[in-house]
Structure formats: C-alpha cells, structure tokens
Motif scaffolding. Sequence first.
Motif, mmCIF file in Angstrom:
data_model
loop_
_atom_site.group_PDB
_atom_site.id
_atom_site.type_symbol
_atom_site.label_atom_id
_atom_site.label_comp_id
_atom_site.label_asym_id
_atom_site.label_seq_id
_atom_site.Cartn_x
_atom_site.Cartn_y
_atom_site.Cartn_z
ATOM 1 N N SER A 107 1.508 -4.342 4.749
ATOM 2 C CA SER A 107 0.138 -4.616 4.324
ATOM 3 C C SER A 107 0.063 -5.164 2.897
ATOM 4 O O SER A 107 -1.031 -5.480 2.425
ATOM 5 C CB SER A 107 -0.704 -3.336 4.412
ATOM 6 O OG SER A 107 -0.132 -2.306 3.627
ATOM 7 N N LEU A 108 1.204 -5.286 2.218
ATOM 8 C CA LEU A 108 1.239 -5.880 0.886
ATOM 9 C C LEU A 108 1.701 -7.332 0.970
ATOM 10 O O LEU A 108 2.338 -7.745 1.944
ATOM 11 C CB LEU A 108 2.175 -5.094 -0.031
ATOM 12 C CG LEU A 108 1.778 -3.655 -0.371
ATOM 13 C CD1 LEU A 108 2.807 -3.042 -1.316
ATOM 14 C CD2 LEU A 108 0.390 -3.593 -0.985
ATOM 15 N N SER A 109 1.415 -8.092 -0.075
ATOM 16 C CA SER A 109 1.829 -9.492 -0.119
ATOM 17 C C SER A 109 3.333 -9.605 -0.321
ATOM 18 O O SER A 109 4.019 -8.639 -0.696
ATOM 19 C CB SER A 109 1.114 -10.230 -1.247
ATOM 20 O OG SER A 109 1.611 -9.781 -2.508
ATOM 21 N N VAL A 110 3.857 -10.801 -0.086
ATOM 22 C CA VAL A 110 5.275 -11.062 -0.328
ATOM 23 C C VAL A 110 5.623 -10.767 -1.779
ATOM 24 O O VAL A 110 6.623 -10.105 -2.076
ATOM 25 C CB VAL A 110 5.605 -12.526 0.027
ATOM 26 C CG1 VAL A 110 7.009 -12.896 -0.461
ATOM 27 C CG2 VAL A 110 5.499 -12.749 1.534
ATOM 28 N N SER A 111 4.799 -11.238 -2.703
ATOM 29 C CA SER A 111 5.050 -11.022 -4.134
ATOM 30 C C SER A 111 5.073 -9.542 -4.477
ATOM 31 O O SER A 111 5.983 -9.069 -5.180
ATOM 32 C CB SER A 111 3.983 -11.736 -4.967
ATOM 33 O OG SER A 111 4.191 -11.506 -6.346
ATOM 34 N N ASP A 112 4.112 -8.785 -3.970
ATOM 35 C CA ASP A 112 4.068 -7.346 -4.258
ATOM 36 C C ASP A 112 5.304 -6.643 -3.713
ATOM 37 O O ASP A 112 5.816 -5.709 -4.334
ATOM 38 C CB ASP A 112 2.809 -6.724 -3.647
ATOM 39 C CG ASP A 112 1.545 -7.119 -4.395
ATOM 40 O OD1 ASP A 112 1.659 -7.500 -5.572
ATOM 41 O OD2 ASP A 112 0.460 -7.071 -3.792
ATOM 42 N N ASN A 113 5.785 -7.082 -2.543
ATOM 43 C CA ASN A 113 6.982 -6.474 -1.975
ATOM 44 C C ASN A 113 8.231 -6.816 -2.781
ATOM 45 O O ASN A 113 9.119 -5.979 -2.950
ATOM 46 C CB ASN A 113 7.167 -6.921 -0.522
ATOM 47 C CG ASN A 113 6.419 -6.036 0.451
ATOM 48 O OD1 ASN A 113 6.823 -4.919 0.715
ATOM 49 N ND2 ASN A 113 5.298 -6.537 0.971
ATOM 50 N N LEU A 114 8.313 -8.042 -3.282
ATOM 51 C CA LEU A 114 9.489 -8.439 -4.045
ATOM 52 C C LEU A 114 9.685 -7.572 -5.284
ATOM 53 O O LEU A 114 10.825 -7.303 -5.685
ATOM 54 C CB LEU A 114 9.375 -9.914 -4.454
ATOM 55 C CG LEU A 114 9.583 -10.957 -3.356
ATOM 56 C CD1 LEU A 114 9.295 -12.352 -3.887
ATOM 57 C CD2 LEU A 114 11.006 -10.885 -2.810
ATOM 58 N N GLU A 119 7.448 -3.503 -10.829
ATOM 59 C CA GLU A 119 6.377 -4.452 -11.125
ATOM 60 C C GLU A 119 6.543 -5.035 -12.528
ATOM 61 O O GLU A 119 6.961 -4.354 -13.474
ATOM 62 C CB GLU A 119 5.008 -3.770 -11.005
ATOM 63 C CG GLU A 119 4.583 -3.453 -9.578
ATOM 64 C CD GLU A 119 5.268 -2.229 -8.998
ATOM 65 O OE1 GLU A 119 5.971 -1.520 -9.770
ATOM 66 O OE2 GLU A 119 5.126 -1.965 -7.787
ATOM 67 N N ARG A 120 6.221 -6.320 -12.664
ATOM 68 C CA ARG A 120 6.240 -6.978 -13.965
ATOM 69 C C ARG A 120 4.931 -6.639 -14.681
ATOM 70 O O ARG A 120 3.848 -6.937 -14.168
ATOM 71 C CB ARG A 120 6.386 -8.495 -13.809
ATOM 72 C CG ARG A 120 7.618 -8.947 -13.008
ATOM 73 C CD ARG A 120 8.885 -8.296 -13.524
ATOM 74 N NE ARG A 120 10.084 -8.936 -12.971
ATOM 75 C CZ ARG A 120 11.050 -8.283 -12.372
ATOM 76 N NH1 ARG A 120 10.959 -6.962 -12.236
ATOM 77 N NH2 ARG A 120 12.119 -8.918 -11.939
ATOM 78 N N THR A 121 5.024 -6.005 -15.818
ATOM 79 C CA THR A 121 3.823 -5.538 -16.521
ATOM 80 C C THR A 121 3.695 -6.187 -17.891
ATOM 81 O O THR A 121 4.676 -6.660 -18.483
ATOM 82 C CB THR A 121 3.850 -4.007 -16.683
ATOM 83 O OG1 THR A 121 5.054 -3.635 -17.375
ATOM 84 C CG2 THR A 121 3.806 -3.318 -15.335
ATOM 85 N N GLY A 122 2.473 -6.203 -18.365
ATOM 86 C CA GLY A 122 2.191 -6.736 -19.692
ATOM 87 C C GLY A 122 1.627 -5.653 -20.585
ATOM 88 O O GLY A 122 2.044 -4.486 -20.506
ATOM 89 N N ASP A 128 1.430 -7.935 -14.651
ATOM 90 C CA ASP A 128 1.296 -9.320 -15.098
ATOM 91 C C ASP A 128 1.389 -10.215 -13.860
ATOM 92 O O ASP A 128 2.480 -10.648 -13.462
ATOM 93 C CB ASP A 128 2.405 -9.643 -16.102
ATOM 94 C CG ASP A 128 2.240 -11.010 -16.744
ATOM 95 O OD1 ASP A 128 1.524 -11.847 -16.167
ATOM 96 O OD2 ASP A 128 2.836 -11.250 -17.801
ATOM 97 N N ALA A 129 0.242 -10.473 -13.238
ATOM 98 C CA ALA A 129 0.206 -11.198 -11.962
ATOM 99 C C ALA A 129 0.776 -12.602 -12.105
ATOM 100 O O ALA A 129 1.472 -13.100 -11.206
ATOM 101 C CB ALA A 129 -1.217 -11.252 -11.428
ATOM 102 N N LEU A 153 0.498 -11.928 3.422
ATOM 103 C CA LEU A 153 0.821 -10.553 3.793
ATOM 104 C C LEU A 153 2.143 -10.540 4.552
ATOM 105 O O LEU A 153 2.356 -11.346 5.456
ATOM 106 C CB LEU A 153 -0.279 -9.946 4.659
ATOM 107 C CG LEU A 153 -1.619 -9.658 3.981
ATOM 108 C CD1 LEU A 153 -2.577 -9.008 4.974
ATOM 109 C CD2 LEU A 153 -1.447 -8.772 2.756
ATOM 110 N N LEU A 154 2.995 -9.617 4.213
ATOM 111 C CA LEU A 154 4.329 -9.577 4.817
ATOM 112 C C LEU A 154 4.261 -9.404 6.330
ATOM 113 O O LEU A 154 5.039 -10.004 7.068
ATOM 114 C CB LEU A 154 5.149 -8.442 4.189
ATOM 115 C CG LEU A 154 6.611 -8.432 4.606
ATOM 116 C CD1 LEU A 154 7.413 -9.408 3.758
ATOM 117 C CD2 LEU A 154 7.207 -7.044 4.500
#
Length: 547
Positions: A107-114, A119-122, A128-129, A153-154
Amino acid sequence: MQRQVHSRMPIRETVASLLEAKQISKSFGPNPALRDISFDVRPGEVHVLAGENGAGKSTLLDILSGIHTEFHGEIRVGGVVRRFRHPKDALRAGVAMVHQELSLIGSLSVSDNLFLGRERTGRFGLVDARRQTHEARALLRELDLDDVSEDELLERLPMSTQQLVEIARALAAKANVLLLDEPTSALREPEVLHLFDRIDALRRQGKGIVYVSHKMDEIYRLADRITVLRDGMLVGTKAASELPANELVRWMVGRELSSGKRANAVRRNVALKVEHLHIGGGGLPKADGRLAVDDVSFELRSGEILGLSGLRGSGASDILHAIFGDRSGRAAGIVCLPGRHDDKGEARIDLARDETSPAVAIRRGIMLLTNDRKGKGLVLDMDSNENASLASLPRYSSGGILRAGLETSAVTRAFLQLGLKGQIAAPVRLLSGGNQQKVVLAKCLLTEPQILLLDEPTRGVDVGAKTEIHALLAECAGRGMAIVLVTSELPELLRLADRILVLHRGRCTAEFTRSEATHEKIVHAAFGRGPLQGGPRCSTPGRRVVR
C-alpha cells in the motif's frame, strides 16, 4: 541460460573475510535447524549457499541479517565480533538482506518502499520528499526500471517488478555484504541477466555476496565458492571450479537424480478453448494504455502440457488468472470447456458477461497455482493440513459438517506424494519456501482438477524436489489432466511442455512444438521479433500474428 565465463577479482586464501559465521547452531523448540555451521564470505566473492528445502539456508541468512537473535555461535564482521539484536543492527554493520519472499508494503509507493526504515530526512526530522524522489529515480534507472514510476503503489506492479524493487532497496543501503535469498525467483531471463551484471559490478567493487539459489545454471554462472548444507549440517565447501554439477547434486540430496524430457503426450480430446481473449489494465504503469492481453486464442488437449512464455509484462500470468475467473471486469473473450455441460448446454463462458470467480472455476474443474504463495496461495496463520484442504473442503464435508478423518487422510496422501513427510500439522509459516510451495501444489491437486493452471510451480524449490514435481506433473498429464504452465525457467519449459506459445506485450508471436522449440527461438520471439527464419508462426485459432 548458457553458462558464461567472466573475469573476476581473484579470491586469495589470505584475504580477511568480510563476514564470518563460526559454529552456528539454532533450534526451533526441540527441532535443530542448524548444527555447528562455519561459513565466511570474502571481498569480491560470490559465495553460493546450496542445499535442499529445509536444509537451513534461510535460517542461516536470517541469523546473519539479525532476524533470528537467539542462537549459539559467533558472527564476525570485518574481524569484529557482532551480536545483532535487530536487522537494523546488521544494516548498520554493512550487512543487507534481500528475502525470497518480499518484505515490502504493497500500500506504499515504490519510493517509500525503497527507503523504508531509512527515510531521507531534512530539518526537524521531516522526510525530504524531493531528495527521496531523486534517489529513487536513480535506483530504478540502475536496474533498468525506467517504465516504473517512483510514485506508483507497489501492489499495482507485477511480482517480478516488486522483486526488482526489493533488490534496489538493498542496493540503496550501500552494504559491504549482500545476502540474496532466491532473488531471481520471480524474474524473467532478461531481468535475471541484468541482475547478474549488477552482481558482477558489485563483485568488482570488492563487495561480498552470499547467494542462495536452487538453479544450477545460476550457481555456476555466479559462484566463486559453494557451500552445501543438508539437514542443518555442513556437507562441505569447495571452489565452484572444483565441484562438478553431478557432485554438487549428490552433496545436496545424497543421491543421483533422473534427467531428460518427458515422453510425448498422447493426443486426446480438446479440454479447453480460449477465444479472442482481451485483458485490460496490465500490471505496468504504461502511458500508452495498451492491453495486458490482446486477442489471444488457443486450444489445450487432455493429457497435454502447454507452456506460455514471455518477458515481464507479456501477459502470460494474466491469461491464467482470466481463465480462473479473478480478472472480473477486466477480461473479455470466451472460455469454452468442450464436453462439459451446464444448464445452458455446452460450458461456454463469456468472460465479460457470465459469472466468473475462482470458486466457480474450481466447481468447473479448473484450478490455479499462483506465483504469490504467501499473498494469495496460503493462509500463514493456519497449519499445513488446513491450507492444503482449503479449496476442497466440500469433498470432506457431509451436511455442512467436516469429516476430519477423511480430510486428514487425503492431505496425508498428497503430502507423501510430494515428499512432505511429517509436515502435516506444522504451521505453514514455519516451513521453508520450497515446502510452502509443495503445500500450495497439494492444495491444487486435492481439488482433482481436469485443467491445472501453473504459474511458477517450482519457485523456490530445490533440485531434488523439482525433479519430483516434474515427474508428478508428467504423471498427472499421463492420466489425462490438461496443464497450462508459466515458468521463468526455460530449461523447465523445454523439459515439460508439449507445445509452447510465446507472448510479447500481450500478443502471441510464435508457437513451437517440443521438437521445434529451442532456447534461442523462444527468447527471439519473446522480444517481439517473431520466430527465427524457418520457424513456425503463432497458428492458434483466430490469432492475429505480430509481424
């Protein structure tokens, strides 16, 4: 897949190991899974871990990756003793795992799963989307997944694409040691070859790779060294160049295996006709809006194994699901069951108008083995017995009451036939991937289908069990069962299939009999180029040939 020789970084005996496991032992309750296993991987090495299902390979990888934390023995990373309490500990130490079964969230996007858990944060710890999107695109390009959107979505992607996303996630961790557990089980040959190129590149960078596979061509294409486990014990370790395939098989299974193609099928009556099948949507996020399956027709006879082959997104799996009735609302065309009758006469199903569902298909004598055993083939919280009988419960019920003795007897016979002795009451989630696959196959066979649809039937199954399953399928065909086979393993296809239809982007490009089919012809047609010169074109009824 042809065995190839590649230039490799020499593996010197004196080079310090990136990862060492010393005298590892692990039990689940009273049952020992590993006994005194020592194992290591060196810089620039692919070390293949081989053995039958249940030999302990995945358990060892789970220990090395921090999933199983209670065990006896010692792990060293870069010469330093480590005791992982969580997979994140292993990742921080430079050890990343790619599981045979996907560990992503649909239910998450490809990017969120990667970047799940990384997570890359700022500023202020917020994601950091923009940076995450940029890095996701780069990772997808690295694996030639330019047709996949990082925002998709995956769960909307085919299994093969999801597997590549899982591999990309491990690459994103930039680990020094990669643990790959059957990473090609859902991939087609071009994707497999591309993954091998990535593995070769990582090897040249000095990474250490532990690779688990049941496929002999993969083992000898990649391996520098091979370690074999059997029944949780170490059989031995040798350089791949010093361990011939026949000796490797003896190490794994303790016996010689039969080989060769099955006998030619006896031509019988038509069991299934598919006419002008169209399936909308497709699993790939394409902008052209093309059909997943575009006007495919074919016949299948009793006692015949018909192979469907093609690249990722070819539509082969979609065809099986449409026949089984779980593409409702997306499929159009006719499925005809000659000799079968309902209240309208001959069973002729209009997929766009008539009632279709898996339950209806099973009543009509059609059964599907899915390529997603954990997501769709099994109920992981139930035991093996309950899973195996789930699709055939009416056979063991009277007046709405389950006759448990009849059910257990039938399941026991099926398990013995598949070599699952002693597994009948085991929780299915505790079984190895290969033994889970056998439970799914038992579930299919217990419905006593006249038409069996197989989507990757030997995925994650060891070489010994694969030989047994091939013999069982040949026996089923010999008794008159009609079988449609989708497999990413061309040797399996060439060994089992009486005829092979090749698909490209939802259309049939070629049809071969067993005597005509070759590895080169199938791959050529799978790329949409039609048969090689002199080969037959697709001649199935009503089929437009792609030229």
